[in-house]
Design a protein around this motif. Sequence first.
Motif, PDB file in Angstrom:
ATOM      1  N   GLY A  38      25.561 118.111  -7.607  1.00  0.00           N
ATOM      2  CA  GLY A  38      26.487 118.354  -8.711  1.00  0.00           C
ATOM      3  C   GLY A  38      25.412 118.588  -9.980  1.00  0.00           C
ATOM      4  N   PRO A  39      25.672 117.648 -10.818  1.00  0.00           N
ATOM      5  CA  PRO A  39      26.508 116.360 -10.829  1.00  0.00           C
ATOM      6  C   PRO A  39      27.966 116.797 -10.840  1.00  0.00           C
ATOM      7  CG  PRO A  39      25.615 116.810 -12.805  1.00  0.00           C
ATOM      8  CD  PRO A  39      24.929 117.720 -12.145  1.00  0.00           C
ATOM      9  N   GLY A  40      28.974 115.970  -9.975  1.00  0.00           N
ATOM     10  CA  GLY A  40      30.112 116.094 -10.205  1.00  0.00           C
ATOM     11  C   GLY A  40      30.822 116.819  -8.554  1.00  0.00           C
ATOM     12  N   SER A  41      29.966 116.815  -7.696  1.00  0.00           N
ATOM     13  CA  SER A  41      30.506 117.409  -6.456  1.00  0.00           C
ATOM     14  C   SER A  41      31.295 116.241  -5.634  1.00  0.00           C
ATOM     15  CB  SER A  41      29.306 117.860  -5.526  1.00  0.00           C
ATOM     16  OG  SER A  41      28.564 119.060  -5.985  1.00  0.00           O
ATOM     17  N   GLY A  42      30.847 114.961  -5.667  1.00  0.00           N
ATOM     18  CA  GLY A  42      31.680 113.988  -4.889  1.00  0.00           C
ATOM     19  C   GLY A  42      31.049 114.040  -3.414  1.00  0.00           C
ATOM     20  N   CYS A  43      31.376 112.835  -2.760  1.00  0.00           N
ATOM     21  CA  CYS A  43      30.657 112.691  -1.215  1.00  0.00           C
ATOM     22  C   CYS A  43      31.777 113.369  -0.323  1.00  0.00           C
ATOM     23  CB  CYS A  43      30.563 111.358  -1.006  1.00  0.00           C
ATOM     24  SG  CYS A  43      29.252 110.499  -1.645  1.00  0.00           S
ATOM     25  N   ARG A  44      31.262 113.881   0.926  1.00  0.00           N
ATOM     26  CA  ARG A  44      32.223 114.263   1.877  1.00  0.00           C
ATOM     27  C   ARG A  44      31.820 113.628   3.155  1.00  0.00           C
ATOM     28  NH1 ARG A  44      31.311 120.675   1.182  1.00  0.00           N
ATOM     29  NH2 ARG A  44      29.209 120.042   0.390  1.00  0.00           N
ATOM     30  N   PRO A  45      32.694 113.652   4.252  1.00  0.00           N
ATOM     31  CA  PRO A  45      32.678 112.842   5.351  1.00  0.00           C
ATOM     32  C   PRO A  45      31.284 113.271   6.052  1.00  0.00           C
ATOM     33  CG  PRO A  45      34.762 113.302   5.193  1.00  0.00           C
ATOM     34  CD  PRO A  45      33.920 114.242   4.299  1.00  0.00           C
ATOM     35  N   GLY A  46      30.933 114.558   6.030  1.00  0.00           N
ATOM     36  CA  GLY A  46      29.535 115.075   6.793  1.00  0.00           C
ATOM     37  C   GLY A  46      28.415 114.261   6.247  1.00  0.00           C
ATOM     38  N   HIS A  47      28.255 113.519   5.184  1.00  0.00           N
ATOM     39  CA  HIS A  47      27.411 112.780   4.668  1.00  0.00           C
ATOM     40  C   HIS A  47      26.805 111.693   5.883  1.00  0.00           C
ATOM     41  CE1 HIS A  47      27.834 114.470   0.386  1.00  0.00           C
ATOM     42  NE2 HIS A  47      26.716 114.655   0.766  1.00  0.00           N
ATOM     43  N   TYR A  48      28.089 111.182   6.440  1.00  0.00           N
ATOM     44  CA  TYR A  48      27.736 110.205   7.587  1.00  0.00           C
ATOM     45  C   TYR A  48      26.492 110.664   8.742  1.00  0.00           C
ATOM     46  CZ  TYR A  48      31.151 106.713   5.546  1.00  0.00           C
ATOM     47  OH  TYR A  48      31.641 105.999   4.609  1.00  0.00           O
ATOM     48  N   ASP A  49      26.886 111.982   8.868  1.00  0.00           N
ATOM     49  CA  ASP A  49      26.145 112.619   9.807  1.00  0.00           C
ATOM     50  C   ASP A  49      24.589 112.498   9.609  1.00  0.00           C
ATOM     51  OD1 ASP A  49      28.061 113.449  11.726  1.00  0.00           O
ATOM     52  OD2 ASP A  49      28.528 115.351  10.554  1.00  0.00           O
ATOM     53  N   ILE A 230      31.703 118.347 -15.748  1.00  0.00           N
ATOM     54  CA  ILE A 230      30.539 117.222 -15.296  1.00  0.00           C
ATOM     55  C   ILE A 230      29.085 118.045 -15.611  1.00  0.00           C
ATOM     56  CG2 ILE A 230      29.608 115.805 -13.992  1.00  0.00           C
ATOM     57  CD1 ILE A 230      32.493 115.196 -13.093  1.00  0.00           C
ATOM     58  N   VAL A 231      28.964 119.186 -14.655  1.00  0.00           N
ATOM     59  CA  VAL A 231      27.645 119.887 -14.813  1.00  0.00           C
ATOM     60  C   VAL A 231      27.087 120.028 -15.960  1.00  0.00           C
ATOM     61  CG1 VAL A 231      26.529 122.038 -13.847  1.00  0.00           C
ATOM     62  CG2 VAL A 231      27.835 120.706 -12.374  1.00  0.00           C
ATOM     63  N   THR A 232      28.165 121.043 -16.617  1.00  0.00           N
ATOM     64  CA  THR A 232      27.735 121.364 -18.323  1.00  0.00           C
ATOM     65  C   THR A 232      27.428 120.323 -19.394  1.00  0.00           C
ATOM     66  OG1 THR A 232      29.957 121.689 -18.610  1.00  0.00           O
ATOM     67  CG2 THR A 232      28.792 123.625 -17.823  1.00  0.00           C
ATOM     68  N   HIS A 233      28.216 119.164 -18.966  1.00  0.00           N
ATOM     69  CA  HIS A 233      28.164 117.898 -19.749  1.00  0.00           C
ATOM     70  C   HIS A 233      26.792 117.460 -19.650  1.00  0.00           C
ATOM     71  CE1 HIS A 233      28.904 114.054 -21.603  1.00  0.00           C
ATOM     72  NE2 HIS A 233      28.780 113.575 -20.404  1.00  0.00           N
ATOM     73  N   TYR A 234      26.036 117.312 -18.453  1.00  0.00           N
ATOM     74  CA  TYR A 234      24.911 116.979 -17.799  1.00  0.00           C
ATOM     75  C   TYR A 234      23.821 117.557 -18.474  1.00  0.00           C
ATOM     76  CZ  TYR A 234      26.039 112.460 -15.745  1.00  0.00           C
ATOM     77  OH  TYR A 234      26.379 110.981 -15.413  1.00  0.00           O
ATOM     78  N   PHE A 235      24.021 119.096 -18.066  1.00  0.00           N
ATOM     79  CA  PHE A 235      22.838 119.780 -18.333  1.00  0.00           C
ATOM     80  C   PHE A 235      22.785 120.346 -19.631  1.00  0.00           C
ATOM     81  CE2 PHE A 235      22.830 121.469 -13.713  1.00  0.00           C
ATOM     82  CZ  PHE A 235      22.287 120.127 -13.223  1.00  0.00           C
ATOM     83  N   THR A 236      23.794 120.234 -20.641  1.00  0.00           N
ATOM     84  CA  THR A 236      23.698 120.523 -22.019  1.00  0.00           C
ATOM     85  C   THR A 236      22.745 119.408 -22.587  1.00  0.00           C
ATOM     86  OG1 THR A 236      25.906 121.464 -22.163  1.00  0.00           O
ATOM     87  CG2 THR A 236      24.978 120.543 -24.061  1.00  0.00           C
ATOM     88  N   HIS A 237      22.973 118.158 -21.944  1.00  0.00           N
ATOM     89  CA  HIS A 237      22.049 117.226 -22.575  1.00  0.00           C
ATOM     90  C   HIS A 237      20.647 116.808 -21.771  1.00  0.00           C
ATOM     91  CE1 HIS A 237      26.072 116.278 -24.114  1.00  0.00           C
ATOM     92  NE2 HIS A 237      25.420 115.787 -25.344  1.00  0.00           N
ATOM     93  N   ALA A 238      20.408 117.827 -20.929  1.00  0.00           N
ATOM     94  CA  ALA A 238      19.092 117.805 -20.113  1.00  0.00           C
ATOM     95  C   ALA A 238      19.028 116.536 -19.486  1.00  0.00           C
ATOM     96  CB  ALA A 238      17.774 117.932 -20.956  1.00  0.00           C
ATOM     97  N   ALA A 239      20.334 115.857 -18.961  1.00  0.00           N
ATOM     98  CA  ALA A 239      20.461 114.663 -17.985  1.00  0.00           C
ATOM     99  C   ALA A 239      19.866 113.439 -18.822  1.00  0.00           C
ATOM    100  CB  ALA A 239      19.973 114.722 -16.646  1.00  0.00           C
ATOM    101  N   TRP A 240      20.037 113.591 -20.142  1.00  0.00           N
ATOM    102  CA  TRP A 240      19.457 112.667 -21.093  1.00  0.00           C
ATOM    103  C   TRP A 240      17.994 112.075 -20.448  1.00  0.00           C
ATOM    104  CZ3 TRP A 240      24.401 113.238 -19.147  1.00  0.00           C
ATOM    105  CH2 TRP A 240      25.278 113.596 -20.387  1.00  0.00           C
ATOM    106  N   MET A 241      17.134 113.159 -19.943  1.00  0.00           N
ATOM    107  CA  MET A 241      15.833 112.490 -19.727  1.00  0.00           C
ATOM    108  C   MET A 241      14.994 113.471 -20.456  1.00  0.00           C
ATOM    109  SD  MET A 241      16.115 111.938 -15.309  1.00  0.00           S
ATOM    110  CE  MET A 241      16.258 113.726 -15.188  1.00  0.00           C
ATOM    111  N   ASP A 242      13.692 113.193 -20.603  1.00  0.00           N
ATOM    112  CA  ASP A 242      12.616 113.818 -21.276  1.00  0.00           C
ATOM    113  C   ASP A 242      12.066 115.005 -20.166  1.00  0.00           C
ATOM    114  OD1 ASP A 242      12.661 112.139 -23.523  1.00  0.00           O
ATOM    115  OD2 ASP A 242      11.039 110.809 -22.922  1.00  0.00           O
ATOM    116  N   ASP A 243      11.759 115.838 -20.552  1.00  0.00           N
ATOM    117  CA  ASP A 243      11.278 116.976 -19.985  1.00  0.00           C
ATOM    118  C   ASP A 243      10.149 116.402 -18.978  1.00  0.00           C
ATOM    119  OD1 ASP A 243      11.592 119.498 -18.812  1.00  0.00           O
ATOM    120  OD2 ASP A 243      10.266 120.282 -19.974  1.00  0.00           O
ATOM    121  N   HIS A 244      10.359 116.833 -17.523  1.00  0.00           N
ATOM    122  CA  HIS A 244       9.294 116.300 -16.565  1.00  0.00           C
ATOM    123  C   HIS A 244       9.288 114.747 -16.509  1.00  0.00           C
ATOM    124  CE1 HIS A 244       8.163 120.459 -15.374  1.00  0.00           C
ATOM    125  NE2 HIS A 244       7.967 120.736 -16.644  1.00  0.00           N
TER     126      HIS A 244
END
Length: 314
Positions: A38-49, A230-244
């Motif tokens: 995502g961020p913001g996708s959520g988990c799905r049952p297929g992740h158990y596979d 959620i995606v735009t919230h995170y990416f507007t802030h560069a996920a609150w991380m320094d570049d690279h």
Amino acid sequence: MGRAVLHWRVDMLDVGDGHRVWFEQAGQGVDALVLHGGPGSGCRPGHYDLFDLSRYRVTLLDQRGCGRSEPLASDTLDALDANTTTHLISDIEALRLHLGVEAWVLFGGSWGSTLAMAYAQAHPTRVRAMVMAGVATTAERDLRWLYGDIGNIFPEAYAEFCAHVPDVSDDPAHTGARVAAYASRLRDPALAQAAADAWCQWETAIFGGDIHASGSRYADPAFRLGFARIVTHYFTHAAWMDDHQLLRNVGDIAHIPCTMIHSRFDPSCPLRGPWELERAWPAASLQVLGGTSHSALDAEMVSAIRAATDVLRF
């Protein structure tokens, strides 16, 4: 694949700040944690596979604001409060302590790979091994690629994507302003759903999809709204991380075994990111698939990820 899974624990964990995160477990053995995209996708049952449930106790975690966690970004903007990468890292630690896990095997797909690396770099003694697919570092150049440069390959869809925020130039150099403009509209009740629809149509168009396709999770307007917020919230802030930041600090996790699986023509995340990580990470290996698969739940990805988790021995 796709078999019925016996869930032996489903619960919610109060992590403070008004948030409760949903988690579910199945299987037995080595503890593994799935970090969704995502961020913001959520988990799905297929992740158990992605795991042999006779060897792994697998925990699925819905990150703040999405899936079955509370509150949901599709319902209220309060879900974006106290919702940052640092908060998600703290949630993983809180869940680890709650479950009595000494150290995890981490799986992260797409954004989940960014979160997996950020968590591992913050808590390197709490990670036994990692498997990542559709690897994303959330560096500035990668956001510019996904919401700007790749428009050169999909000009029709890109024109529609940019047209929804006409006050921002369609030049890829203005990607940050474009993401911020969408984030602003997604906070306006009168504009939010239309903005979410346009955002998600772009997200699917680069994979040849459509938000109205039958069976697609994007067919649900509530999913589109929560995801886009959620995606735009995170990416507007560069996920609150320094570049690279993740590449620069890879030495902190140099000892942790990691298998990265990435498609050469992944339209969402260029191969350069995981290629650079492998060169700087002594215990990491990169498996390059053909084609354009990105989602961990694409058939080719499932097979490769399952093979990677099957060979891990502790």
